[in-house]
Structure formats: C-alpha cells, structure tokens
Design a protein around this motif. Structure first.
Motif, PDB file in Angstrom:
ATOM      1  N   GLU A 124       0.830  -1.210   0.000  1.00  0.00           N
ATOM      2  CA  GLU A 124       0.000   0.000   0.000  1.00  0.00           C
ATOM      3  C   GLU A 124       0.863   1.258   0.000  1.00  0.00           C
ATOM      4  O   GLU A 124       0.559   2.247   0.678  1.00  0.00           O
ATOM      5  CB  GLU A 124      -0.972   0.006   1.179  1.00  0.00           C
ATOM      6  N   GLU A 125       1.935   1.226  -0.786  1.00  0.00           N
ATOM      7  CA  GLU A 125       2.779   2.405  -0.950  1.00  0.00           C
ATOM      8  C   GLU A 125       3.548   2.292  -2.262  1.00  0.00           C
ATOM      9  O   GLU A 125       3.770   1.205  -2.790  1.00  0.00           O
ATOM     10  CB  GLU A 125       3.761   2.543   0.214  1.00  0.00           C
ATOM     11  N   GLY A 126       3.925   3.455  -2.792  1.00  0.00           N
ATOM     12  CA  GLY A 126       4.722   3.487  -4.007  1.00  0.00           C
ATOM     13  C   GLY A 126       4.208   4.539  -4.983  1.00  0.00           C
ATOM     14  O   GLY A 126       3.073   5.024  -4.870  1.00  0.00           O
ATOM     15  N   PRO A 127       5.024   4.914  -5.972  1.00  0.00           N
ATOM     16  CA  PRO A 127       4.628   5.931  -6.955  1.00  0.00           C
ATOM     17  C   PRO A 127       3.375   5.561  -7.730  1.00  0.00           C
ATOM     18  O   PRO A 127       2.570   6.430  -8.069  1.00  0.00           O
ATOM     19  CB  PRO A 127       5.848   6.002  -7.886  1.00  0.00           C
TER      20      PRO A 127
ATOM     21  N   GLY B 155      -1.477  12.709 -10.041  1.00  0.00           N
ATOM     22  CA  GLY B 155      -0.314  13.503 -10.424  1.00  0.00           C
ATOM     23  C   GLY B 155       0.835  12.565 -10.750  1.00  0.00           C
ATOM     24  O   GLY B 155       0.728  11.350 -10.572  1.00  0.00           O
ATOM     25  N   SER B 156       1.938  13.116 -11.244  1.00  0.00           N
ATOM     26  CA  SER B 156       3.103  12.288 -11.564  1.00  0.00           C
ATOM     27  C   SER B 156       3.989  12.146 -10.331  1.00  0.00           C
ATOM     28  O   SER B 156       4.169  13.105  -9.564  1.00  0.00           O
ATOM     29  CB  SER B 156       3.889  12.897 -12.724  1.00  0.00           C
ATOM     30  N   PHE B 157       4.533  10.954 -10.140  1.00  0.00           N
ATOM     31  CA  PHE B 157       5.436  10.673  -9.028  1.00  0.00           C
ATOM     32  C   PHE B 157       6.620   9.879  -9.564  1.00  0.00           C
ATOM     33  O   PHE B 157       6.435   8.990 -10.395  1.00  0.00           O
ATOM     34  CB  PHE B 157       4.728   9.885  -7.924  1.00  0.00           C
TER      35      PHE B 157
ATOM     36  N   ALA C 244       5.706   7.243 -12.460  1.00  0.00           N
ATOM     37  CA  ALA C 244       4.299   6.848 -12.574  1.00  0.00           C
ATOM     38  C   ALA C 244       3.458   8.084 -12.858  1.00  0.00           C
ATOM     39  O   ALA C 244       3.638   9.123 -12.217  1.00  0.00           O
ATOM     40  CB  ALA C 244       3.822   6.175 -11.288  1.00  0.00           C
ATOM     41  N   VAL C 245       2.569   7.968 -13.840  1.00  0.00           N
ATOM     42  CA  VAL C 245       1.685   9.083 -14.189  1.00  0.00           C
ATOM     43  C   VAL C 245       0.238   8.587 -14.182  1.00  0.00           C
ATOM     44  O   VAL C 245      -0.022   7.407 -14.422  1.00  0.00           O
ATOM     45  CB  VAL C 245       2.037   9.675 -15.575  1.00  0.00           C
ATOM     46  N   PRO C 246      -0.714   9.464 -13.889  1.00  0.00           N
ATOM     47  CA  PRO C 246      -2.114   9.031 -13.771  1.00  0.00           C
ATOM     48  C   PRO C 246      -2.749   8.707 -15.119  1.00  0.00           C
ATOM     49  O   PRO C 246      -2.412   9.300 -16.142  1.00  0.00           O
ATOM     50  CB  PRO C 246      -2.804  10.232 -13.124  1.00  0.00           C
TER      51      PRO C 246
END
Length: 245
Positions: free
Chosen positions: A76-79, A88-90, A118-120
């Motif tokens: 339950e974590e990460g870009p 948003g982008s991460f 990672a991008v939405p």
C-alpha cells in the motif's frame, strides 16, 4: 523522445479500431507503446482501479513490472498508487537514495530496478496509472513527465472508449437475447392458446386469461404453463381441459 515519435504513439492510440479491440487488448497496446515512449524505460505497466477501488495490473511488458506493481499494492505504498490516488506524476530517480516508500524501494532495488516514473491514467470513469521502470538511476525531467502525461491522457481516452464500446456491445447482445426469449415465449403461448381454443371452445382472449390465471395460481411463469399445455396436447389425442389449468 522526439515530437514525431510522440505524435506517432498518439496517432496509433487514436487509430485503434473499437470493433477490433477489447479493453484488455487496448490496455496491452498502451503498455507496449509506453515501454518505447521514454528512452530510459526498460519496462512499462498499466494499473487500473476496479469498481471497488482496488488496483490491479491490466498489462505489462515484463513480468518484473507486474511483480513490482503487486508489491506496491501489497505494501500500500509506491509511486504507482500515489499517481492513481492523487492524479499527479510521481517519480523515484534513485531507489538507493529515495526516502519515501521505505518498504517498497529496497524490494525494487533487489529486483534490479533503480528508478521509476508513474503518471495518472484518468478519463471518463477510467482510473489508473502508467508505470515506467528503469534498471538504472535516472532523473526524469520535466520534458519526460510532460511527454508521459500527454501520452497517458490519450491512453485514458482510448481505454475509456474501449470500455464504453464493450459495455454498449454487451447491452446490445443482452437486448437481442431478451428479444429472442420474448419471441420464443410468445410463440409457445400462442400455441397453447390455440390448443385451449380447440379443446375448450373458448375464444383466444378467454384462453389466454385461463393461462394467466393458472400462472398466478400456481406461481409459475405463463410460458412454462404454456409449454405444459402444448406438451400435453402433443402426447394426448383426448379432448378436454389440461389438468394443470
């Protein structure tokens, strides 16, 4: 990536024929195109959120990408999850130096991944993310993020269109099935009415009312009562009313 290459990828997404593509095949094509979008990306994956909000990997170009996606879902974590949830982008430019996502980064390093963007993926009910994995540390630039976001916007539209087309096709097929069932029911009811008219000398309206009354009394669908009447008539030459009605 050059502007021409981006334009070519966008054109390919826009040119997907809905009649020949499923949602799964569209998302797979998105993953393949994404893997070639950024020069430093070694693999790409597409995350989508289900009706219950739970993420899953719809497609990836390498098993490693799917596995690391799954680790993000598990932890339950990460870009990937951040991009999906916050739209948003991460990015992680170096897994070794990243202080966020402390559980995920060591796993990614062990798997041989050094950086990630990672991008939405969001449009018309479609919610997810596109994930770019690289085996070497790389600082994703503003241009990289802009290119990825432009691509993701078009990809989201393609995925939403494929999903809408699949839903419409399913509804069309269901409607056709219901219509065929209605026609078959009407045909057997008409046959039963004909049997009752012949054997009871009722008129068609009265014969149909007899079927309807039997259906209500026995709590059985009228078409099932009609089938019994027709079947009984086919196996008997004796005149007289049907036992069930």
């Amino acid at each position: 990536m050059s502007q021409d290459e981006l334009s070519q990828s966008l054109a390919e997404l826009s040119g997907l024929l809905l009649s020949e593509e499923t949602v799964d095949s569209t998302l797979h094509r998105v993953a393949v195109l994404a893997s070639h979008l950024l020069p430093e990306a070694d693999a790409a994956s597409v995350t989508v959120a289900g009706p219950d909000g739970k993420p899953s990997t719809a497609s990836s170009t390498q098993d490693l990408a799917s596995q690391l996606d799954a680790e993000q879902y598990r932890l339950e974590e990460g870009p990937c999850l951040a991009a999906l949830r916050e739209r948003g982008s991460f990015q992680i430019d170096s897994m070794a130096d990243e202080t966020r996502w402390a559980k995920f980064c060591p796993l990614a390093r062990q798997a041989g991944i050094a950086s990630l963007l990672a991008v939405p993926l969001t449009a018309n009910g479609t919610s997810g993310a596109i994930n770019f994995y690289s085996r070497k540390a790389y600082i994703y630039t503003a241009v990289d993020r802009a290119v990825a976001m432009i691509f993701a916007s078009q990809a989201a539209v393609a995925a939403a269109n494929a999903q809408a087309y699949a839903w419409a096709r399913s509804e069309r097929d269901n409607m056709a099935q219901r219509l065929n069932e209605a026609l078959r029911s009407r045909a057997i009811i008409d046959q039963a009415v004909g049997v009752l008219v012949e054997r009871t000398h009722l008129n068609p309206t009265e014969a149909f009312e007899m079927l309807r009354a039997a259906s209500q009394r026995l709590n059985v669908k009228i078409r099932d009562i009609a089938r019994e009447v027709v079947a009984a008539a086919q196996h008997s030459t004796e005149p007289g009313p049907m036992d069930r009605i």
